[in-house]
Design an enzyme around this catalytic site. Structure first.
Site, PDB file in Angstrom:
ATOM      1  N   ASP A 192       0.816  -1.227   0.000  1.00 24.44           N
ATOM      2  CA  ASP A 192       0.000   0.000   0.000  1.00 24.44           C
ATOM      3  C   ASP A 192       0.846   1.271   0.000  1.00 24.44           C
ATOM      4  O   ASP A 192       1.844   1.365   0.727  1.00 24.44           O
ATOM      5  CB  ASP A 192      -0.868  -0.026   1.273  1.00 24.44           C
ATOM      6  N   GLU A 255       1.630  -0.465  -4.937  1.00 24.73           N
ATOM      7  CA  GLU A 255       0.682   0.618  -5.217  1.00 24.73           C
ATOM      8  C   GLU A 255       1.517   1.902  -5.199  1.00 24.73           C
ATOM      9  O   GLU A 255       1.619   2.576  -4.182  1.00 24.73           O
ATOM     10  CB  GLU A 255      -0.442   0.672  -4.185  1.00 24.73           C
TER      11      GLU A 255
HETATM   12  C1  NOJ Z   1      -4.451   3.121  -0.675  1.00 25.38           C
HETATM   13  C2  NOJ Z   1      -5.628   2.284  -0.300  1.00 25.38           C
HETATM   14  O1  NOJ Z   1      -6.086   1.585  -1.447  1.00 25.38           O
HETATM   15  C3  NOJ Z   1      -6.672   3.207   0.257  1.00 25.38           C
HETATM   16  O2  NOJ Z   1      -7.908   2.581   0.424  1.00 25.38           O
HETATM   17  C4  NOJ Z   1      -6.146   3.803   1.540  1.00 25.38           C
HETATM   18  O3  NOJ Z   1      -7.047   4.789   2.003  1.00 25.38           O
HETATM   19  C5  NOJ Z   1      -4.771   4.452   1.358  1.00 25.38           C
HETATM   20  N1  NOJ Z   1      -3.891   3.675   0.521  1.00 25.38           N
HETATM   21  C6  NOJ Z   1      -4.086   4.666   2.686  1.00 25.38           C
HETATM   22  O4  NOJ Z   1      -3.679   3.457   3.244  1.00 25.38           O
END
Ligand code: NOJ
Length: 489
Positions: A192, A255
């Site tokens: 993430d 991500e």
């Molecule tokens: C990306 C995640 O997909 C999202 O849902 C989240 O709010 C943020 N990162 C923070 O962790």
């Protein structure tokens, strides 16, 4: 023996499960691991290679579980570690691998580290914000900890204090959590917000933005150029630690919320990173071609991207690409070369729902997280026997059960395309095509789709092996809006 040159994930299809909205097994209105396990036959029937579970860790749920209070356990709302093991075994027994979501940039403010190891977080050395940084969801990126009176950094909600990855203790503690799940049999992680991991060591102000952001951002967040608050040049130090915790054979999907050209330093340690340019591309040929070219650029990520057109953070596919274009979107994502992610419900065309009342997510993402629709004949679409945490909203083409019985459904298109992509020979080339039409070659196959607002002429093609809407065999002369096909030659 795994083949390092041809890892299992190279052309894999990964199905994203948002556990809270997939299947409730105990009537409390929220999905859980036993529910996911029960519905694995549906997932396996699509022919996917792996399942990615959005976070299931103990969490106060200020950010839907992306505020983790213990990296080595399961939140009781989702079940227990034993439920997780049972789910994992069931997935493996069906030939599917399992990816967890790991959230290394921040913890929940309720994680014990915040009290017991404050040095693992980023603090201001003054009585107020250290700099002008703005949080991803708007508002200052600094908040005062009422207990200590000190100000801490949070790139997201105030309930998510940022970890200090310049502290070697963090670089030891977090990777251990990855090892915990790998030892249980997990096959990989979606990592993430990884471009937030390392910031400027001096925490200098971000300068004002000079133009629109490369990828969509909260308007307040977009007023600054994030040259210091993210994407530090030495991010590799942190990524190397995560890789060490996961081990070499474990898939790490980043991500990384940057254009493809910026993915290089991340791909030194991760296997693939999401291709967000295509995700956010306008639905027209020029924009889609440019996004594909950027992701496949030999001087850039060179194809080490994971295609994704939909997830729990942004409007659902029909609402982004336009109702009527969801079949063409499936055709595009599932025929590009490389790993591809499918968000739960895309296979039945789920659109945005009304959201929660009162809202569950302060940044307005409830609308993209409505419960999966299994059977329109059952209360709440078969998701729960209780009161669903978000209302269940019907999908235009019907629930899974309805589409299952209809060979012309979107669900069957997903299944067929996933099967078909297995027969593609290596090779990819964008082709010339009439205006409004995107065409590319995949080995011996050609993919053609109409991205324009109306009907368009189809380029000459040989035998159609799958059409988004119509018959196979002779190639059509024209394509309606949102139509496309795969032909052999
Ligand atoms: C990306 C995640 O997909 C999202 O849902 C989240 O709010 C943020 N990162 C923070 O962790």
């Amino acid at each position: 023996m795994p083949d390092a040159r041809n890892p299992w994930w190279r052309d894999a299809v990964v199905y994203q499960v948002y556990p809270r909205s997939f299947q409730d097994s105990d009537g409390d209105g929220e999905g859980d691991l036993a529910g996911v396990a029960r519905r694995l036959d549906h997932v396996a029937s699509l022919g996917v290679d792996a399942v990615w579970l959005s976070p299931i860790y103990p969490s106060p749920m200020a950010d839907g579980g992306y505020d983790v209070s213990d990296y080595e356990d399961v939140d009781p709302r989702f079940g227990t570690l034993a439920d997780f093991d049972a789910f994992l075994a069931r997935a493996h027994a069906r030939g599917m691998r399992v990816l967890m979501d790991v959230v290394p940039c921040h913890t929940s403010i309720e994680h014990r580290w915040f009290r017991e190891h404050p040095d693992r977080y980023v603090w201001s050395d003054r009585d107020g914000p250290q700099n002008n940084w703005i949080g991803t969801f708007g508002g200052p990126a600094w908040s005062k900890d009422p207990r200590s009176g000190r100000w801490y950094l949070h790139s997201f909600y105030p309930e998510q204090p940022d970890l200090d990855w310049r502290n070697p203790e963090v670089r030891q503690a977090m990777p251990r959590a990855l090892g915990f799940w790998v030892d249980r049999g997990v096959d990989g992680f979606r990592v993430d917000a990884i471009d937030r991991l390392m910031k400027d060591p001096e925490l200098r102000d971000d300068p004002p933005a000079t133009g629109p952001p490369a990828l969509p951002l909260h308007p307040e967040h977009a007023t600054l150029e994030h040259v210091h608050s993210r994407n530090a040049p030495d991010v590799g130090v942190a990524l190397a630690a995560l890789r060490a915790g996961a081990g070499d054979g474990t898939l790490l999907v980043g991500e990384v919320y940057l254009p493809s050209a910026g993915l290089g330093p991340y791909l030194e340690h991760l296997d693939v990173a999401f291709a967000f340019e295509l995700f956010h591309s306008q639905w027209n040929v020029a924009a889609v071609r440019a996004a594909i070219e950027a992701a496949l650029d030999p001087a850039g990520p060179a194809g080490r991207v994971a295609w994704v057109l939909s997830n729990h953070d942004f409007p659902r596919l029909p609402d982004r690409v336009g109702h009527g274009n969801e079949r063409a979107a499936a055709l595009l994502a599932l025929t590009l070369p490389g790993t591809v992610f499918v968000y739960q419900g895309d296979e039945i065309g789920m659109a945005d729902g009304p959201g929660g009342d009162p809202p569950r997510d302060r940044w307005g993402r409830d609308a993209f997280r409505h419960p999966m629709r299994w059977d329109d004949a059952e209360p709440h679409g078969g998701f729960t026997t209780g009161d669903p945490w978000l209302p269940s909203t019907p999908a235009e083409g019907g629930a899974v059960a309805t589409q299952e019985a209809n060979p012309a459904s979107l669900l069957h298109l997903y299944r067929d395309l996933i099967a078909l992509r297995r027969s593609f020979a290596p090779g990819f080339e964008l082709l010339d095509a009439p205006e409004g039409v995107l065409a590319f070659r995949r080995g011996e196959h050609v993919v053609v789709l109409n991205l324009g607002p109306g009907e368009a002429p189809a380029p000459p093609a040989k035998e159609v092996v799958r059409h988004t809407h119509g018959a196979t065999g002779k190639a059509p002369d024209r394509l309606g809006r949102g139509e496309g096909f795969v032909s052999k030659g």
